[in-house]
Design an enzyme around this catalytic site. Structure first.
Site: not given
Ligand SMILES: [Ca+2]
Ligand SMILES: [Ca+2]
Ligand SMILES: [Ca+2]
Ligand SMILES: [Ca+2]
Length: 528
Positions: A262, A413, A486, A319
């Site tokens: 990530d 998304n 996520s 994130h």
């Protein structure tokens, strides 16, 4: 390979992979999402004010003239003139045109036509698509109130789509407009039924909601663990996946390492530092690759962006730190991670903007994770549906599976922005090849997140997990709630860690087959 980056379509034209979080600033409500869509097209998104709603009661002279059931409310205060109204029946297509004699949707600065949708059955999955001589924009409206339920804005191919499930007692209208100001031109609007699945694989929810109690008990051949009393509050997402029932049996992910590939992880966060993987075979700060794994002084993981041994999280939205807390956070946030006994291996591949442009970088991180003992790999990142996967990444995913590591991937998304009919890649690409499992997002009400890509019509390893208003850790010892696939993905990665702490001998194929066979379809509310 990769197309438009997620959630920053107009801000950046460089192809890249993006983290799949949606910033809380634009996704806390549908209203904000609509504003986001407008902003993407370079407008302010400010609703027009001072335009009388009296216009909207004016019959247009077509079939619906005088119909009281079509009295739009406050949502239409931003309409000037009379938007012409027609009827679209399920399974039909109609031809129309935006012209200067049409009324205008002032939010969009576009001429607009509305259609009342008829002949849809409750429970029926309906696809609406628009092909125009202009860059079209679709909205699904509640025909009684005018409230927007869903939008379709294909920013890549300019043929927007919406897919939804018709709800009992609801009357729908469809607004056709243009994404660019004052465009006119002909269009074709189609409504068609989405092919129903008879395989037990749902178009939106795949095999259903992941169930930790069922999955872990099956992993050790025991009867399903009894549900624990709900913890409530910010722990709703743990309750929804039945994690507390597994903890009650003594399984918390202990002995399992989960790689978070990530934007990095704030490994000094008070809720995370105790659960960060530590490479004990490496002597720190001696400039020597003591364990011979190809990475010098890698005690905490690796930064594949800056080529350093510091995989800290420099992303503006934190994130990777948020994802890590969902998997293995400690209780300071008021909420535990799904597998708070597991270790997090931080592997940084997303830059500060949350982007990576090369699948080979992700592939290197996957190989690092496997070579250094991770049994679970969380990929809350991806490209648009159909973007594909480079051979290096496919090979690394095969290596992970063959080496005993489970790859868990966010479905993406893009449901509204691109009218996505299936997950993005690598989720779809990997899951259809049995190289991992794909995860969509639902909320506390079990309704699919409005932007979550659906599972689609091709059966593959797909489950859903909580991904709306999930509270977790952020860099700097803080916490916040985020939406997105996520956030759903690390719930499943955590459940996999629970399964492997109960039975380390399971293969990735066994883990994934247990996950989908025990997933729960009961009570999933149909989208949108
Ligand atoms: Ca027209
Ligand atoms: Ca468009
Ligand atoms: Ca090393
Ligand atoms: Ca060393």
């Amino acid at each position: 390979m990769f197309t438009i980056p997620r959630s920053q379509a107009s801000l950046q034209s460089e192809p890249s992979l993006h983290g799949l979080v949606e910033s809380p600033f634009k996704s806390r409500s549908r209203f904000n999402e609509a504003r986001h869509a407008l902003r993407l097209r370079g407008r302010s998104g400010e609703p027009a004010v001072g335009i009388s709603s009296e216009f909207y009661g004016t019959p247009s002279g077509d079939e619906l003239s005088g119909s009281k059931s079509y009295a739009f409310g406050r949502a239409l205060r931003s309409v000037r003139g009379t938007i012409s109204r027609s009827v679209l029946r399920a399974g039909q297509s109609v031809k129309g045109a935006l012209s200067k004699t049409d009324g205008q949707d002032l939010n969009l600065a576009s001429y607009a036509d509305d259609y009342v949708l008829r002949s849809v059955r409750p429970g029926q999955r309906v696809e609406i698509n628009l092909k125009g001589k202009f860059d079209g924009y679709l909205q699904l409206l509640n025909a009684r109130t005018g409230r927007e339920l869903l939008y379709g804005d294909d920013t890549s191919n300019l043929n927007p789509r919406m897919v939804f499930t018709a709800q009992k007692g609801m009357k729908y209208a469809i607004r056709v407009s243009s994404a660019r100001p004052n465009k006119t031109g002909k269009y074709t609007l189609r409504s068609k039924a989405v092919t129903p699945s008879n395989t037990g694989f749902d178009f939106f929810y795949g095999y259903g909601l992941v169930d930790a109690a069922a999955a872990v008990s099956q992993a050790i051949g025991q009867p399903r663990f009894a549900n624990a009393a709900p913890i409530g509050g910010d722990n709703w997402s743990l309750d929804l996946v039945n994690a507390p029932a597994v903890w009650a049996k003594g399984f918390t992910g202990q002995g399992v390492t989960v790689a978070v590939i990530d934007s990095g992880v704030d490994y000094n966060h008070p809720d995370l530092f105790g659960n960060i993987w530590n490479n004990s075979r490496e002597i720190p700060n001696n400039g020597i690759d003591d364990d011979g794994n190809g990475y010098i002084d890698d005690r905490l993981g690796w930064n594949f962006v800056n080529h350093t041994n510091q995989p800290a999280d420099d992303a503006i939205d934190g994130h990777g730190t948020h994802v890590a807390g969902i998997i293995a956070g400690q209780v300071g946030s008021g909420k535990l991670g799904v597998a708070h006994g597991a270790k997090i291996m931080p592997l940084k591949v997303l830059d500060a903007r949350g982007a990576v442009n090369d699948d080979a970088v992700i592939a290197r991180a996957v190989r690092y994770a496997v070579d250094n003992g991770a049994r679970v790999i969380n990929l809350s990142l991806g490209g648009d549906p159909g973007s594909g996967v480079a051979p290096e990444l496919e090979a690394a995913m095969s290596f992970a599976r063959d080496s005993g590591a489970v790859v868990v991937m966010a479905s993406g998304n893009e449901r509204q922005r691109l009218g996505a009919l299936k997950p993005g890649d690598p989720a779809f690409f990997g899951a259809v090849r049995n190289l991992g499992i794909s995860v969509g997002a639902i909320g506390a009400n079990r309704r699919m997140y409005i932007d979550s890509n659906p599972s689609g019509n091709t059966p593959h390893r797909f489950v859903v997990a909580p991904g709306i208003q999930v509270r977790s850790t952020l860099p700097g010892a803080i916490y916040d709630r985020y939406d997105g696939t996520s956030m759903a993905t690390p719930h499943v990665a955590g459940v996999v860690a629970l399964m492997l702490s109960a039975n380390p001998n399971l293969t990735p194929t066994q883990v994934e087959e247990i996950l989908i066979s025990t997933a729960d379809r009961q009570g999933l509310t149909l989208a949108p």
